[in-house]
Design a protein around this motif. Sequence first.
Motif, PDB file in Angstrom:
ATOM      1  N   ASP A 188       0.811  -1.227   0.000  1.00  0.00           N
ATOM      2  CA  ASP A 188       0.000   0.000   0.000  1.00  0.00           C
ATOM      3  C   ASP A 188       0.840   1.271   0.000  1.00  0.00           C
ATOM      4  N   GLN A 189       2.026   1.200  -0.573  1.00  0.00           N
ATOM      5  CA  GLN A 189       2.878   2.372  -0.731  1.00  0.00           C
ATOM      6  C   GLN A 189       3.326   2.467  -2.187  1.00  0.00           C
ATOM      7  N   ILE A 190       3.586   3.686  -2.640  1.00  0.00           N
ATOM      8  CA  ILE A 190       4.084   3.915  -3.991  1.00  0.00           C
ATOM      9  C   ILE A 190       5.499   4.458  -3.884  1.00  0.00           C
ATOM     10  N   TRP A 191       6.391   3.828  -4.630  1.00  0.00           N
ATOM     11  CA  TRP A 191       7.780   4.231  -4.676  1.00  0.00           C
ATOM     12  C   TRP A 191       8.128   4.604  -6.115  1.00  0.00           C
ATOM     13  N   LEU A 192       8.943   5.619  -6.287  1.00  0.00           N
ATOM     14  CA  LEU A 192       9.439   6.013  -7.602  1.00  0.00           C
ATOM     15  C   LEU A 192      10.911   5.649  -7.682  1.00  0.00           C
ATOM     16  N   ARG A 193      11.302   5.029  -8.781  1.00  0.00           N
ATOM     17  CA  ARG A 193      12.691   4.630  -8.992  1.00  0.00           C
ATOM     18  C   ARG A 193      13.162   5.262 -10.282  1.00  0.00           C
ATOM     19  N   CYS A 194      14.235   6.021 -10.201  1.00  0.00           N
ATOM     20  CA  CYS A 194      14.771   6.664 -11.400  1.00  0.00           C
ATOM     21  C   CYS A 194      15.644   5.676 -12.166  1.00  0.00           C
ATOM     22  N   ARG A 195      16.068   6.061 -13.354  1.00  0.00           N
ATOM     23  CA  ARG A 195      16.879   5.200 -14.208  1.00  0.00           C
ATOM     24  C   ARG A 195      18.223   4.871 -13.549  1.00  0.00           C
ATOM     25  N   ALA A 196      18.710   5.770 -12.691  1.00  0.00           N
ATOM     26  CA  ALA A 196      19.993   5.541 -12.020  1.00  0.00           C
ATOM     27  C   ALA A 196      19.874   4.567 -10.849  1.00  0.00           C
ATOM     28  N   GLY A 197      18.643   4.178 -10.478  1.00  0.00           N
ATOM     29  CA  GLY A 197      18.469   3.193  -9.416  1.00  0.00           C
ATOM     30  C   GLY A 197      18.136   3.780  -8.064  1.00  0.00           C
ATOM     31  N   HIS A 198      17.926   5.096  -7.985  1.00  0.00           N
ATOM     32  CA  HIS A 198      17.553   5.710  -6.708  1.00  0.00           C
ATOM     33  C   HIS A 198      16.050   5.555  -6.505  1.00  0.00           C
ATOM     34  N   GLN A 199      15.675   5.163  -5.310  1.00  0.00           N
ATOM     35  CA  GLN A 199      14.262   4.978  -4.998  1.00  0.00           C
ATOM     36  C   GLN A 199      13.842   5.962  -3.928  1.00  0.00           C
ATOM     37  N   GLN A 200      12.613   6.472  -4.069  1.00  0.00           N
ATOM     38  CA  GLN A 200      12.073   7.372  -3.055  1.00  0.00           C
ATOM     39  C   GLN A 200      10.591   7.104  -2.882  1.00  0.00           C
ATOM     40  N   HIS A 201      10.152   7.118  -1.634  1.00  0.00           N
ATOM     41  CA  HIS A 201       8.743   6.905  -1.325  1.00  0.00           C
ATOM     42  C   HIS A 201       7.979   8.171  -1.696  1.00  0.00           C
ATOM     43  N   GLU A 202       6.823   7.995  -2.326  1.00  0.00           N
ATOM     44  CA  GLU A 202       5.991   9.141  -2.695  1.00  0.00           C
ATOM     45  C   GLU A 202       4.665   9.043  -1.954  1.00  0.00           C
ATOM     46  N   PRO A 203       4.528   9.715  -0.803  1.00  0.00           N
ATOM     47  CA  PRO A 203       3.314   9.592   0.012  1.00  0.00           C
ATOM     48  C   PRO A 203       2.080  10.235  -0.624  1.00  0.00           C
ATOM     49  N   ARG A 204       2.260  11.120  -1.605  1.00  0.00           N
ATOM     50  CA  ARG A 204       1.107  11.766  -2.240  1.00  0.00           C
ATOM     51  C   ARG A 204       0.415  10.860  -3.251  1.00  0.00           C
TER      52      ARG A 204
END
Length: 149
Positions: free
Chosen positions: A104-120
């Motif tokens: 029940d969480q959404i994470w964004l992962r960029c092409r470089a492999g960095h991941q960040q949680h997006e609470p919105r």
Amino acid sequence: MFHRISRRRAEQEFAEIRRQHAEFLARVAGEPLHHAQPADPPAPPAEPGAVVDDFLPPELRVPSHDQVDGRAMPWAWPVVLDGEMVACAVCGTYRDWLVLSTRDQIWLRCRAGHQQHEPRLDTAWYNRHAGPADATHATFEECLRHLGH
């Protein structure tokens, strides 16, 4: 004048419908009801049949949502939330995301492999934008390879 003609025509059609309905009720009143007749006694229960696991062969079965750890989809466009473009916190990339939905969480992962949680973002947003799953993978790395990341 045309109003009177159309009204008279409607009244005649309605009178015909009432006549047909009255004929139907008269016909039905003379007939016995079919469902009021006593039913045959129930047959004794048959021997239980063989238990079948499932009608689909294993290679065609799709895991249910509680059997997978998460889902992923590519998102080539910028993500704009509340009028603000989301950028990677490490490298500043703002497009070509991999959107991950897990627990029940959404994470964004960029092409470089960095991941960040997006609470919105939430699972409902993911479900609205994700297409049907085209593959399932045993590991996260296999999923990344499949999606080209």
